[in-house]
Write a protein that holds these residues in place. Structure first.
Motif, PDB file in Angstrom:
ATOM      1  N   LYS A   8       0.839  -1.197   0.000  1.00 16.57           N
ATOM      2  CA  LYS A   8       0.000   0.000   0.000  1.00 16.57           C
ATOM      3  C   LYS A   8       0.876   1.251   0.000  1.00 16.57           C
ATOM      4  N   ASP A  40      -3.313   3.767  -2.802  1.00 13.87           N
ATOM      5  CA  ASP A  40      -3.453   2.654  -3.744  1.00 13.87           C
ATOM      6  C   ASP A  40      -2.605   1.463  -3.308  1.00 13.87           C
ATOM      7  N   TYR A  41      -3.060   0.282  -3.687  1.00 14.99           N
ATOM      8  CA  TYR A  41      -2.237  -0.919  -3.555  1.00 14.99           C
ATOM      9  C   TYR A  41      -1.559  -1.149  -4.900  1.00 14.99           C
ATOM     10  N   ASP A  54      -6.579  -3.578  -7.437  1.00 18.30           N
ATOM     11  CA  ASP A  54      -7.827  -3.346  -6.741  1.00 18.30           C
ATOM     12  C   ASP A  54      -7.598  -3.692  -5.266  1.00 18.30           C
ATOM     13  N   GLU A  55      -8.109  -2.878  -4.346  1.00 17.38           N
ATOM     14  CA  GLU A  55      -7.872  -3.110  -2.919  1.00 17.38           C
ATOM     15  C   GLU A  55      -8.339  -4.493  -2.474  1.00 17.38           C
ATOM     16  N   HIS A  56      -9.504  -4.907  -2.930  1.00 18.72           N
ATOM     17  CA  HIS A  56     -10.024  -6.232  -2.550  1.00 18.72           C
ATOM     18  C   HIS A  56      -9.071  -7.336  -3.008  1.00 18.72           C
ATOM     19  N   GLU A  57      -8.598  -7.234  -4.235  1.00 18.85           N
ATOM     20  CA  GLU A  57      -7.664  -8.231  -4.769  1.00 18.85           C
ATOM     21  C   GLU A  57      -6.363  -8.244  -3.966  1.00 18.85           C
ATOM     22  N   LEU A  59      -5.871  -7.284  -0.786  1.00 22.03           N
ATOM     23  CA  LEU A  59      -6.098  -7.837   0.554  1.00 22.03           C
ATOM     24  C   LEU A  59      -6.309  -9.347   0.506  1.00 22.03           C
ATOM     25  N   GLU A  60      -6.979  -9.812  -0.533  1.00 23.88           N
ATOM     26  CA  GLU A  60      -7.186 -11.258  -0.698  1.00 23.88           C
ATOM     27  C   GLU A  60      -5.845 -11.972  -0.900  1.00 23.88           C
ATOM     28  N   THR A  61      -4.976 -11.391  -1.694  1.00 28.08           N
ATOM     29  CA  THR A  61      -3.657 -11.981  -1.930  1.00 28.08           C
ATOM     30  C   THR A  61      -2.830 -11.992  -0.656  1.00 28.08           C
ATOM     31  N   GLU A  63      -3.934 -12.110   2.357  1.00 30.71           N
ATOM     32  CA  GLU A  63      -4.512 -13.129   3.239  1.00 30.71           C
ATOM     33  C   GLU A  63      -4.027 -14.520   2.834  1.00 30.71           C
TER      34      GLU A  63
END
Length: 75
Positions: A8, A40-41, A54-57, A59-61, A63
């Motif tokens: 980030k 931004d990430y 994308d932030e969701h992508e 954070l999923e990675t 995790e």
């Protein structure tokens, strides 16, 4: 094998950013992603941001990396 890690952007100075990579702050070049902005990430590889994520992508990675014990748990 090459590995790129989501990070980030927490500070930008011209084409150099400070990015938070799982609790560690490192410097990264934004030359390849000139549209990246604070918050931004980005996908970080060898000191270069190579893609805005994308932030969701992102954070999923991160995790998934934690589940594979590639990133230590933070408190």
């Amino acid at each position: 094998m090459c590995l790129a890690v989501p990070a980030k952007i927490v500070r930008i100075d011209d084409t150099i950013a400070e990015v938070d990579m799982a609790g560690t702050t490192v410097r990264a070049s934004l030359v390849m992603v000139p549209d990246a902005k604070l918050g931004d990430y980005v996908l970080l590889h060898t000191g270069f941001a190579i893609q805005v994520l994308d932030e969701h992508e992102a954070l999923e990675t991160l995790e998934l990396f934690k589940e594979m014990e590639m990133i230590p748990e933070t408190t």
